[in-house]
Design an enzyme around this catalytic site. Structure first.
Site, PDB file in Angstrom:
ATOM      1  N   THR A 158       0.855  -1.188   0.000  1.00 18.41           N
ATOM      2  CA  THR A 158       0.000   0.000   0.000  1.00 18.41           C
ATOM      3  C   THR A 158       0.889   1.236   0.000  1.00 18.41           C
ATOM      4  O   THR A 158       1.619   1.475   0.958  1.00 18.41           O
ATOM      5  CB  THR A 158      -0.896  -0.028   1.252  1.00 18.41           C
ATOM      6  N   PHE A 179      -6.701  -6.280  -1.509  1.00 20.46           N
ATOM      7  CA  PHE A 179      -7.850  -6.021  -0.624  1.00 20.46           C
ATOM      8  C   PHE A 179      -8.112  -7.233   0.266  1.00 20.46           C
ATOM      9  O   PHE A 179      -9.250  -7.605   0.535  1.00 20.46           O
ATOM     10  CB  PHE A 179      -9.088  -5.671  -1.461  1.00 20.46           C
ATOM     11  N   PHE A 205     -19.517  -4.544   7.668  1.00 28.19           N
ATOM     12  CA  PHE A 205     -18.720  -3.547   8.401  1.00 28.19           C
ATOM     13  C   PHE A 205     -19.585  -2.600   9.222  1.00 28.19           C
ATOM     14  O   PHE A 205     -19.296  -1.420   9.347  1.00 28.19           O
ATOM     15  CB  PHE A 205     -17.763  -2.802   7.447  1.00 28.19           C
ATOM     16  N   GLY A 212      -8.618  -1.939  14.730  1.00 28.13           N
ATOM     17  CA  GLY A 212      -7.173  -2.056  14.928  1.00 28.13           C
ATOM     18  C   GLY A 212      -6.583  -2.762  13.728  1.00 28.13           C
ATOM     19  O   GLY A 212      -7.155  -2.738  12.638  1.00 28.13           O
ATOM     20  N   CYS A 219      -3.728  -2.483   9.085  1.00 24.80           N
ATOM     21  CA  CYS A 219      -4.120  -1.719   7.895  1.00 24.80           C
ATOM     22  C   CYS A 219      -4.931  -0.465   8.196  1.00 24.80           C
ATOM     23  O   CYS A 219      -4.503   0.631   7.862  1.00 24.80           O
ATOM     24  CB  CYS A 219      -4.899  -2.622   6.958  1.00 24.80           C
ATOM     25  N   LYS A 249      -3.073   2.401  10.140  1.00 29.85           N
ATOM     26  CA  LYS A 249      -1.954   2.932   9.349  1.00 29.85           C
ATOM     27  C   LYS A 249      -2.470   3.642   8.092  1.00 29.85           C
ATOM     28  O   LYS A 249      -2.005   4.734   7.750  1.00 29.85           O
ATOM     29  CB  LYS A 249      -1.057   1.741   8.972  1.00 29.85           C
TER      30      LYS A 249
END
Ligand code: UGA
Length: 435
Positions: free
Chosen positions: A122, A152, A252, A260, A263, A266
Site C-alpha cells: 500500500t 484487498f 462492516f 485495529g 491496515c 496505518k
C-alpha cells in the site's frame, strides 16, 4: 508465467501462493534470514487459515520457491511484484517508503530484460510515478513498465479474498503491463471477477479510499452504538435497519471496541497526510482517526465503570487479544490499551487467545497471566471481558462460566451473546449499543 514476489510477509506470501495456485512459477524473495529459513523448512511465519496447505502444495509442485537472491528471482520474470512493508513513519503518520524504494533499486540493478514492476504494497499516491523515475535513472537502457495492483485481502480470509475478489484493480499507463497483468489474472475471468483498469494514481488512491471508507463505516456504527446506549435503542437492529438499504450495505456495521490491525490505523493516518499534502484535507477521515483512538482508549474506563468504579484487587478474565479473530496479529489491537490500563488500575488479568498468545506476550505488561483456554482464564474471575469475537467463545455455555467464575459480571465488547439469555443465567451483562 514466471513472476517474482519481493517480500515474503503477509501480502507477498498470500499473493505469491495464490499466483502459484493459478499455475504460475513464483519466486518469493525474503530478506529476513529467520523467516526465510522457516519458509524453506515448510513453516509459515504468520497465522492464516488455509495458507500452510496452499504453500506446501505449491512448493511441492515446484511452482513456489523461497530465496534471498533478487537476481535469480527476477531472472526471466515477466512481472516483479513489490510486496514489502510500508509502516507508519515515526513522528508524522506518513507511510514509510524506505523498503519499497530500496527493493525497486535492487530489482532495477539486476534486471536483464524488460519487465513490469508492480506495487502490491500500500503506497501513497504518486509512489508509482517515483518508482518509474528510479527505474529510468538506474536502468536507462531497459524498458521497465510500472503498475499498481493494490490488495484487498482481509486477515483470516485472505485466500478466499484473493481467489474470489470483489474486484481487481490495475493501475498503469503501459499497454504491455496491462496485457501481462490481464494474463496473470485470467483465472479470475472464469468467475467473472471485475477487473478495473485505471491510471497509476487512481489505483493507489482506490486502496486508501477503500480502507478509509470501511474504517469510517465501523466508526459510524460505533458512535451509533454509544447513542443507542443513551437512547435505549439496539445497535444490532439499527445496523440491520440501515444495512438492508443496498446503498449502505450490511457489512462492516458491527459495533465494537474500535478498529485495529495492520491496515486501517496505518492507512487512515496515511490518507490524512496524503490529503493534507495535496491541499485537499479529508476532514471525515481525520475525525475517524481521532474518534477511533479515543474509543480504544475509553474501553478500559467502560469496564471499570461496569465493575462499579474500581477494579483494584479484582481478577479479570480477558478472552481474545488479537485485533480480530482468525489471526495472530496484535498490531494496534484494542486489547493492548485495555489490558494496560486495567493492570495500571490494580486488576489481576487472566488472559486467553486461541492464536495470538505468543504475539501478545511481549506487547502486554508483565503480570498478565496467560491461560490455556477460555474456561481456565475464567476460573476464579470477578468479571469476564470479551475483546475479540473468536467463534469458540460464542459456544461457551453460560452455566459453564458460572461454574468457574467467582463473580457474575461479563463485559462483552463484541456482542457475542444474547443479553436475555445471559441475564437469565444470572449474569450482569454489559455489551455494546444494546439496552
Ligand atoms: C482490511 C481490509 O478489510 C482489507 O480489504 C484490506 O486489504 C486490508 O485491511 C489491508 O489493507 O491489507 P484487515 O485489517 O485484515 O483488512 O481486517 P478487517 O476485517 O477489515 O477489520 C479491521 C478492523 O475493523 C478490525 O479491528 C475489526 O475488528 C474492525 N471491524 C471490522 C469492526 O469493528 N466492525 C466491523 O463491522 C468490521
Amino acid at each position: 508465467m514466471r513472476i517474482a514476489m519481493i517480500g515474503g510477509g503477509y501480502v507477498g506470501l498470500v499473493s505469491g501462493a495464490c499466483f502459484a495456485e493459478f499455475g504460475n512459477e513464483v519466486a518469493v524473495v525474503e530478506s529476513d534470514p529467520a523467516k526465510l529459513a522457516m519458509l524453506r523448512g515448510g513453516g509459515i511465519p504468520i497465522y492464516e487459515p488455509g495458507l500452510p496447505e496452499l504453500v506446501a502444495d505449491n512448493a511441492r509442485a515446484g511452482r513456489l520457491t523461497f530465496g534471498n537472491d533478487i537476481e535469480s528471482a527476477v531472472r526471466g520474470a515477466e512481472a516483479v511484484f513489490i510486496a514489502v512493508g510500508t509502516p507508519t513513519r515515526r513522528g508524522d503518520g506518513h507511510a514509510d517508503l524506505t523498503y519499497v524504494f530500496a527493493a525497486v533499486e535492487q530489482v532495477a540493478r539486476v534486471l536483464a530484460a524488460p519487465t513490469v514492476v508492480v506495487t502490491k504494497s500500500t503506497v501513497p499516491v504518486g509512489t508509482g510515478r517515483k518508482i518509474a523515475e528510479i527505474l529510468c535513472e538506474v536502468r536507462p537502457d531497459l524498458t521497465i513498465d510500472v503498475a499498481s495492483n493494490p490488495e484487498f485481502l482481509r486477515e483470516g480470509s485472505a485466500i478466499a479474498d484473493f481467489m474470489r475478489p470483489d474486484r481487481v484493480v490495475i493501475g498503469t499507463e503501459s499497454e504491455r503491463a496491462r496485457e501481462t497483468l490481464r494474463a496473470l489474472y485470467r483465472p479470475l475471468y472464469l468467475i467473472e471477477a471485475p477487473i478495473l483498469f485505471t491510471g497509476l494514481e487512481t489505483a493507489e488512491l482506490i486502496k486508501y479510499a477503500a480502507n478509509s471508507f470501511l474504517a469510517m463505516k465501523v466508526t459510524f456504527i460505533n458512535e451509533m452504538a454509544d447513542l443507542c446506549e443513551r437512547a435505549g435503542a439496539d445497535v444490532h437492529d439499527v445496523a440491520r435497519g440501515i444495512g438492508l438499504d443496498g446503498r449502505i450495505g450490511r457489512k462492516f456495521l458491527h459495533a465494537g471496541p474500535g478498529f485495529g490491525g495492520s491496515c486501517f490505523p496505518k492507512d487512515t493516518l496515511a490518507m490524512v497526510r496524503i490529503a493534507q499534502d495535496h491541499g485537499a484535507p479529508t476532514r471525515l477521515v481525520e475525525t475517524v482517526v481521532a474518534v477511533n483512538d479515543a474509543r480504544k482508549a475509553s474501553m478500559a474506563a467502560r469496564i471499570v465503570a461496569a465493575a462499579g468504579g474500581s477494579v483494584r484487587g479484582k481478577t479479570i478474565a480477558v478472552l481474545g487479544l488479537t485485533f480480530k479473530p482468525e489471526t495472530d496479529d496484535m498490531r494496534d489491537a484494542p486489547s493492548i490499551p485495555i489490558v494496560g490500563r486495567l493492570i495500571e488500575d490494580g486488576a489481576h488479568i487472566r488472559a486467553f487467545d486461541p492464536a495470538g498468545m505468543d504475539q501478545a506476550r511481549p506487547l502486554l505488561p508483565p503480570g498478565v497471566q496467560f491461560c490455556n483456554g477460555a474456561l481456565e482464564a475464567a476460573e476464579g474471575a470477578d468479571l469476564l471481558v470479551i475483546i475479540t469475537e473468536w467463534n469458540e467463545f460464542r459456544a461457551i455455555a453460560p452455566d459453564k462460566l458460572g461454574a468457574v467464575m467467582k463473580g457474575r459480571l461479563i463485559v462483552d465488547l463484541r456482542n457475542l451473546y444474547d443479553p436475555m439469555l445471559m441475564r437469565a443465567a444470572g449474569f450482569t451483562y454489559a455489551s455494546i449499543g444494546r439496552p
